[in-house]
Design a protein around this motif. Structure first.
Motif, PDB file in Angstrom:
ATOM      1  N   LEU A 166       0.865  -1.187   0.000  1.00  0.00           N
ATOM      2  CA  LEU A 166       0.000   0.000   0.000  1.00  0.00           C
ATOM      3  C   LEU A 166       0.896   1.229   0.000  1.00  0.00           C
ATOM      4  O   LEU A 166       1.778   1.339   0.865  1.00  0.00           O
ATOM      5  N   GLY A 167       0.705   2.122  -0.960  1.00  0.00           N
ATOM      6  CA  GLY A 167       1.524   3.338  -1.036  1.00  0.00           C
ATOM      7  C   GLY A 167       3.010   3.012  -1.109  1.00  0.00           C
ATOM      8  O   GLY A 167       3.829   3.706  -0.508  1.00  0.00           O
ATOM      9  N   GLY A 168       3.346   1.933  -1.818  1.00  0.00           N
ATOM     10  CA  GLY A 168       4.755   1.568  -2.010  1.00  0.00           C
ATOM     11  C   GLY A 168       5.385   0.856  -0.819  1.00  0.00           C
ATOM     12  O   GLY A 168       6.580   0.557  -0.834  1.00  0.00           O
ATOM     13  N   VAL A 169       4.583   0.552   0.211  1.00  0.00           N
ATOM     14  CA  VAL A 169       5.118  -0.068   1.425  1.00  0.00           C
ATOM     15  C   VAL A 169       4.338  -1.353   1.730  1.00  0.00           C
ATOM     16  O   VAL A 169       3.109  -1.380   1.630  1.00  0.00           O
ATOM     17  N   PRO A 188       0.531  -3.551  10.574  1.00  0.00           N
ATOM     18  CA  PRO A 188       1.775  -2.786  10.632  1.00  0.00           C
ATOM     19  C   PRO A 188       2.650  -2.963   9.387  1.00  0.00           C
ATOM     20  O   PRO A 188       2.570  -3.984   8.713  1.00  0.00           O
ATOM     21  N   GLU A 189       3.485  -1.952   9.148  1.00  0.00           N
ATOM     22  CA  GLU A 189       4.448  -2.043   8.046  1.00  0.00           C
ATOM     23  C   GLU A 189       5.449  -3.153   8.353  1.00  0.00           C
ATOM     24  O   GLU A 189       5.958  -3.243   9.473  1.00  0.00           O
ATOM     25  N   ALA A 196      13.606 -10.132  -4.105  1.00  0.00           N
ATOM     26  CA  ALA A 196      13.451  -8.702  -4.425  1.00  0.00           C
ATOM     27  C   ALA A 196      12.460  -8.481  -5.565  1.00  0.00           C
ATOM     28  O   ALA A 196      11.669  -7.528  -5.533  1.00  0.00           O
ATOM     29  N   GLU A 197      12.469  -9.395  -6.569  1.00  0.00           N
ATOM     30  CA  GLU A 197      11.556  -9.157  -7.700  1.00  0.00           C
ATOM     31  C   GLU A 197      10.094  -9.304  -7.274  1.00  0.00           C
ATOM     32  O   GLU A 197       9.204  -8.684  -7.858  1.00  0.00           O
ATOM     33  N   VAL A 198       9.836 -10.121  -6.251  1.00  0.00           N
ATOM     34  CA  VAL A 198       8.461 -10.243  -5.744  1.00  0.00           C
ATOM     35  C   VAL A 198       8.103  -8.978  -4.966  1.00  0.00           C
ATOM     36  O   VAL A 198       7.011  -8.410  -5.121  1.00  0.00           O
ATOM     37  N   LEU A 199       9.054  -8.494  -4.172  1.00  0.00           N
ATOM     38  CA  LEU A 199       8.793  -7.305  -3.346  1.00  0.00           C
ATOM     39  C   LEU A 199       8.589  -6.061  -4.212  1.00  0.00           C
ATOM     40  O   LEU A 199       7.968  -5.090  -3.787  1.00  0.00           O
ATOM     41  N   ALA A 200       9.108  -6.110  -5.460  1.00  0.00           N
ATOM     42  CA  ALA A 200       8.979  -4.947  -6.351  1.00  0.00           C
ATOM     43  C   ALA A 200       7.605  -4.865  -7.020  1.00  0.00           C
ATOM     44  O   ALA A 200       7.357  -3.974  -7.835  1.00  0.00           O
ATOM     45  N   ALA A 201       6.686  -5.756  -6.664  1.00  0.00           N
ATOM     46  CA  ALA A 201       5.365  -5.806  -7.311  1.00  0.00           C
ATOM     47  C   ALA A 201       4.604  -4.490  -7.122  1.00  0.00           C
ATOM     48  O   ALA A 201       4.929  -3.689  -6.243  1.00  0.00           O
ATOM     49  N   ALA A 202       3.572  -4.319  -7.948  1.00  0.00           N
ATOM     50  CA  ALA A 202       2.793  -3.066  -7.943  1.00  0.00           C
ATOM     51  C   ALA A 202       1.981  -2.908  -6.655  1.00  0.00           C
ATOM     52  O   ALA A 202       1.714  -3.891  -5.954  1.00  0.00           O
ATOM     53  N   ASP A 203       1.596  -1.681  -6.394  1.00  0.00           N
ATOM     54  CA  ASP A 203       0.705  -1.393  -5.256  1.00  0.00           C
ATOM     55  C   ASP A 203      -0.581  -2.217  -5.366  1.00  0.00           C
ATOM     56  O   ASP A 203      -1.075  -2.457  -6.469  1.00  0.00           O
ATOM     57  N   GLY A 204      -1.083  -2.655  -4.227  1.00  0.00           N
ATOM     58  CA  GLY A 204      -2.299  -3.474  -4.230  1.00  0.00           C
ATOM     59  C   GLY A 204      -1.994  -4.962  -4.276  1.00  0.00           C
ATOM     60  O   GLY A 204      -2.888  -5.781  -4.079  1.00  0.00           O
TER      61      GLY A 204
END
Ligand SMILES: C[S@@+](CC[C@H](N)C(=O)[O-])C[C@H]1O[C@@H](n2cnc3c(N)ncnc32)[C@H](O)[C@@H]1O
Length: 354
Positions: A166-169, A188-189, A196-204
């Motif tokens: 959400l919002g890049g986090v 919580p965040e 890393a390639e999974v974590l780079a996924a789009a918002d939502g």
């Protein structure tokens, strides 16, 4: 309102939202009202059907696989053969019957079932009456020595944590109460332990990890790194870590809203085979290969033809239908996959290529 809905609602009212993993743990394993504590989930009368309950061929071919792997381990005089999460005990019953056609293999077996549900343990005792089988509750309690381990549809039943970007986090996805009904709410965040390639996924995007599954794979990997043996893991899931919401509930063979009436429906999530293989280092991972490919390599077509043999057309059609369910890409043939974790010095297991 069911008793478990009341208990979990009160818990959330008093302590705030709970993780998806906590919700899943309570829904499946609450000591009084959990799904596996209170019901007989398998078969046409239950909520879902697993491969061993579809056809005896499944357990028989795994018996053949185990006999081949026993030979590849040098035919030890004693082999710990264990199944984790054995359900009704059908797979092990079919495996041991098939092993009866290979007496030296059968004679070497020290058979163990690893099960956490007392109810299913009792069911397994009935199915395996007359067989020399022992039970324990944890993989770590299995005796030492050369090991062959089987786990069919175990890992999909282990609780997952979910995360939402959400919002890049990334945030933990929680279960809270909205208008007195369970609902997903952001927590919580936190950054999930994913590539890393999974974590780079789009918002939502939704991501998942299965801490218990990784811990179990790690325990298997530690043991298989130091002792000869293999673990055959069959389940549905994806070969590589990826984003996606795979939490699902099934009741009476139909999808059910996952947060509705916890404890009354089976709750599962797709298995991340890449995460299991990474957690299991220093064991070597083979596959995953599609279940259809694995069963065909072990000769399911030949076994089906033998069983159909002189049977009438109705039985032959039933056997053909069962085989189709197990191997057809539009049924269980592709979504379900087989992964082997093995001692690193062992050659390619049957059904896998190097
Ligand atoms: C979906 S059932 C699969 C049953 C069986 N393997 C089959 O294919 O029919 C999941 C099984 O895993 C067991 N189980 C769940 N969590 C477990 C754990 N942490 N350790 C051992 N068994 C577990 C359940 O009680 C049940 O027997």
């Amino acid at each position: 309102m069911t008793a478990l809905t009341h208990i979990l609602s009160e818990r959330i009212r008093l302590g705030g939202p709970i993780t998806v993993a906590d919700f899943m743990t309570e829904a499946l394993s609450h000591p009084d009202y959990g799904y596996y504590t209170t019901r007989e989930p398998f078969g046409t009368e239950g909520d879902f059907t697993t491969a061993p309950e579809i056809s005896q061929m499944f357990g028989e071919l795994i018996g053949l696989w185990a006999a081949l792997m026993w030979q590849s381990l040098g035919a030890p005089r004693r082999l710990v053969l264990a199944e984790i999460g054995p359900g009704r005990g059908t797979l092990m019953a079919d495996l041991l019957r098939a092993a009866g056609t290979m007496p030296p293999f059968l004679a070497a077996l020290d058979v163990w079932l690893v099960e956490t549900s007392p109810r299913l343990m009792a069911r397994q005792r009935q199915t395996l009456a007359g067989r020399e089988v022992r039970w324990c509750e944890r993989f770590e309690d299995l005796p030492e020595g050369p090991l062959l381990l089987v786990a069919n549809e175990l890992f999909d039943a282990l609780p997952i944590r979910q995360f939402e970007k959400l919002g890049g986090v990334w945030h933990e996805r929680m279960v809270g109460l909205v208008d007195d009904a369970f609902a997903f709410v952001p927590g919580p965040e936190t950054t999930p332990d994913l590539p890393a390639e999974v974590l780079a996924a789009a918002d939502g995007s939704i991501a998942e990890i299965c801490p218990l599954g990784r811990a179990l794979a790690a325990a298997m990997g530690q043991r298989l790194g130091r002792e000869p043996g293999m673990a055959l893991i069959i389940d549905y899931g994806h070969p590589f870590s990826a984003v996606g919401d795979t939490l699902q509930a099934v009741k009476r063979h139909r999808f059910h809203p996952p947060l509705d009436q916890p404890g009354t429906a089976d709750l599962t999530a797709h298995v991340d085979f890449e995460a299991l293989a990474s957690a299991a280092i220093p064991a070597r991972a083979w596959g995953p290969v599609p279940q259809g490919q694995f069963l065909e390599a072990l000769g399911i077509q030949t076994r089906a033809a033998m069983l159909a043999g002189d049977a009438g057309p109705k039985v032959a059609a039933d056997i053909a239908g069962q085989m189709r369910r197990l191997i057809d890409p539009t049924e269980m043939g592709t979504l379900f996959k087989a992964l082997v974790l093995a001692h690193p010095a062992l050659p390619a297991p049957a059904g896998f290529v190097s």
